[in-house]
Design an enzyme around this catalytic site. Sequence first.
Site, PDB file in Angstrom:
ATOM      1  N   GLY A 479       1.109  -1.179   0.145  1.00  0.00           N
ATOM      2  CA  GLY A 479       0.030   0.271  -0.259  1.00  0.00           C
ATOM      3  C   GLY A 479       0.974   1.241   0.368  1.00  0.00           C
ATOM      4  O   GLY A 479       1.922   0.896  -0.283  1.00  0.00           O
ATOM      5  N   GLY A 481       0.438   5.905   0.345  1.00  0.00           N
ATOM      6  CA  GLY A 481      -0.455   6.718   0.543  1.00  0.00           C
ATOM      7  C   GLY A 481      -0.002   8.322  -0.364  1.00  0.00           C
ATOM      8  O   GLY A 481       1.092   8.379  -0.638  1.00  0.00           O
ATOM      9  N   GLY A 482      -0.676   9.633   0.541  1.00  0.00           N
ATOM     10  CA  GLY A 482       0.580  11.308   0.532  1.00  0.00           C
ATOM     11  C   GLY A 482       1.432  11.066   1.172  1.00  0.00           C
ATOM     12  O   GLY A 482       2.086  11.777   1.308  1.00  0.00           O
ATOM     13  N   GLY A 484       3.308   8.481   2.271  1.00  0.00           N
ATOM     14  CA  GLY A 484       4.643   7.444   2.086  1.00  0.00           C
ATOM     15  C   GLY A 484       4.745   5.639   1.867  1.00  0.00           C
ATOM     16  O   GLY A 484       3.234   5.561   0.568  1.00  0.00           O
ATOM     17  N   VAL A 486       4.342   1.527   2.114  1.00  0.00           N
ATOM     18  CA  VAL A 486       3.859   0.314   3.074  1.00  0.00           C
ATOM     19  C   VAL A 486       4.889  -0.627   2.450  1.00  0.00           C
ATOM     20  O   VAL A 486       4.201  -0.825   1.372  1.00  0.00           O
ATOM     21  CB  VAL A 486       2.850   0.272   3.766  1.00  0.00           C
ATOM     22  CG1 VAL A 486       2.756  -1.175   4.644  1.00  0.00           C
ATOM     23  CG2 VAL A 486       2.160   1.639   4.024  1.00  0.00           C
ATOM     24  N   LYS A 499       6.848   1.683   7.220  1.00  0.00           N
ATOM     25  CA  LYS A 499       6.580   2.455   6.528  1.00  0.00           C
ATOM     26  C   LYS A 499       7.067   3.068   5.985  1.00  0.00           C
ATOM     27  O   LYS A 499       8.927   3.215   7.052  1.00  0.00           O
ATOM     28  CB  LYS A 499       5.071   3.933   6.760  1.00  0.00           C
ATOM     29  CG  LYS A 499       5.113   4.596   6.067  1.00  0.00           C
ATOM     30  CD  LYS A 499       4.135   5.277   7.204  1.00  0.00           C
ATOM     31  CE  LYS A 499       3.763   6.462   6.385  1.00  0.00           C
ATOM     32  NZ  LYS A 499       2.843   7.244   6.692  1.00  0.00           N
ATOM     33  N   ASP A 595      -5.339  14.062   8.960  1.00  0.00           N
ATOM     34  CA  ASP A 595      -5.360  12.884   7.834  1.00  0.00           C
ATOM     35  C   ASP A 595      -6.464  11.847   7.949  1.00  0.00           C
ATOM     36  O   ASP A 595      -5.923  10.874   7.778  1.00  0.00           O
ATOM     37  CB  ASP A 595      -3.800  12.686   7.130  1.00  0.00           C
ATOM     38  CG  ASP A 595      -4.208  11.792   5.814  1.00  0.00           C
ATOM     39  OD1 ASP A 595      -5.291  12.731   5.212  1.00  0.00           O
ATOM     40  OD2 ASP A 595      -3.865  12.037   5.351  1.00  0.00           O
TER      41      ASP A 595
END
Length: 795
Positions: A479, A481-482, A484, A486, A499, A595
């Site tokens: 996975g 996201g904004g 980093g 994972v 992460k 977030d």
Amino acid sequence: MEKIGSSVGVVAFAAAIATTMLLPPTIAAAATTGPPSSCTRSCGNISIPYPFGVEPGCYHATGGFNLTCRYGAGGQGSPELFLGDGTVQVLKISVQHNTVRINSTGMVLPYNDAGRTTNGTWGSGLPRSGPFFLSEKINRLLVLGCNTQVTILGEDENNLVSSCTAFCPFSGFSTGHPIVNVEDGNCTSGINCCQASIILSYSFYNIEINRLQGGLPFTQSIYIVDHSFSYTPDMVVGPGHSPKALPATLDWIIANNSICPTNTSAPECLSNHSSCQASHSGYGCKCSDGYQGNPYAPDGCQDIDECKSPDIYVCYGDCKNTPGSFMCQCPTGYMGNASVLNGCRDIDECENPEAHSCYGVCQNIPGSFRCLCHDGTYGDPFTKGGCITIKKSYIGLSVGLGVGGGTGLLLLALGGPFMMRKIKLQKVTKMRHKIFKENHGLLLQQLISRNTDIGHRMIIPLRDLEKATDNFDRARIVGGGGHGVVFKGILDLQVVAIKKSKIVVQREINEFINEVAVLSQVNHRNVVKLLGCCLETEVPLLVYEFISNGTLYNHLHVEGPVSLSWDDRMRIAMEVAKALSYLHSSTAMPIFHRDVKSSNILLNDALTAKVSDFGASRYIPIDQTGVVTAVQGTFGYLDPMYYYTGRLTDKSDVFSFGVVLVELLTRKKPNAYQSFDGGSLVSHFVSLLAEGKLVDMVDPQVLEEEEDKEVQEVATLAAMCTKLKGEERPTMREVEMALENLLVKKKQVACITTSRRNDEDGTMAYYMSTERANNETSRQYTMEEEILLSASFPR
């Protein structure tokens, strides 16, 4: 300020907005040409933009835009500007916002008028059809005094628009003095003064003033004033202290058509880069996006040079202004996203030397590269075959050197690999130790030594994480996201999530280390557990427990009509609320997530919620109510007040959680949704709730599965969480208790409300009726067109 005796039956709200009686009853089409250059364009220190003007021919042909500029009595002092023939003083004119700020005279009621009702009107001098209307977004009713109830009714229809009551408790009959309890700029308590919003705009209002029985008589002062004015306690302690006039703000329109012309621009919008903007009263003009100035004047809208305001138009690369916009590009030799800090990365031209016409030895340097001929050659390395071999003159010497060098090469060939490996390992070890120190690893070690609550494996060597992830094999990515990427790995026979952040700012390393120390102590069943960190890389690595069943976003937004059950959605919302309430109020230092969104809520095999991704989180010292930070968040979920002020509080997480509640109710994506009129998911949801049409938006599956009007209660809670003003939102503790009460009620377990209303930390159980919620939310998004809930924020 004019005094009105008790015998007066009708009270004129003396020129609060009054304008010239010569204005025509309707607004006709405007002229299509601009004013002459000889027109007066200032009066004292007040600018007079077109369509306003002083001399004939210098203002718009429709009524209401003529002004009078004159000196005070005796021709002394600076000149003053007035509407029309000089009834109402003008303080400021804005063509950008279509407003006029005026000096609004107040109304005074004398002593000894208790038990009587006085009627009056406001705006009696304004034409019924415009062009001026009270600005509902900016103004409020203000009453200074005691024992008075003031009600404002709209136009002839007598619609209730606003009302407030001011009362004065007394310290004792012997003294006869009222208790003064008015903070600067605040009359919300109703003591000695009161205030109320004016939620509907009209050109005039009917006013009812009721003097209440009881208490000592005091002079009452009544105003309509805009929100920019702050008053002080000395204005209400006695007669003679109240000001004669206070500033108020009017909206104005250029034409009374509520629909802009089609197939052509409005004739009043004379600038080349302007357009028509409709409202419920009529329409005005505005400059196009990327332009600013006066849309009513020829060439009045000028291009904004965004590159001169990097604090507003963020660009970390080469900024180039273009008409109506700007370009932000990475410098030559770099590629990536120039709108993001450190978003431009160096292009390694040596990965494809032929594309850059390098036929020799390629050496990459930041932003460029070098191209050299191979050893033993010379010439032009940028031309194929351009490097020429150097001829040898001493063949015998070359042979001798070759034989002697061969022996040395043999020894190097045998021992070289071992030496090179040793040197490389030493270099890597030295570099990792250097980065460890730069990332303040020694500071974290000290925190660990002083705090036994932090686990002994909090600092994890890089070699352990490389082994756990097969040297960070891309196949192990699960996975991102904004903040980093994972990786999934196995560390000490435990499946973990590792992460790797994309960006880190050196000045934030100190805060990062302290936050690791704080987050390591977070122990809640609904928060993903932080197991450790690695500081031997330029960008620190974080190790969390691994949650196997994906995100709430993926479970909610699936193909087909059936998604998570309504019971699961309510339980997940309750679990997330518990986690955020714990982070806000139960940790050593309050932690604000910043977030909160459905893709940051993980679900395990039992669909238990786990709040994750603390890459944007901040811990806040207990003695601070909020801090100013660089704005971080996600489209559609971001608190608009945090976006505009940069001030982070616990109510920013409450807003984002409220958006998640709306997402659970509707199964619509907040960062992608747009209503037919251009509104966001939250604004459309709140509007439908206020109109009683919530069924048009709620997920049909939810409507089938709900019991006992649960959807209405959850929707009301979501509307309270997403109020524009942070102070009007509940705390996460109150949200948690409201959801808990709802779930207990669902299970038909009695005796929950009383025990939860007042707990040991003083919080009250959050509850409100549907009727009250509809009334409070019906007008809260009148600013939505300006904010759009950060949907246009470049990030």
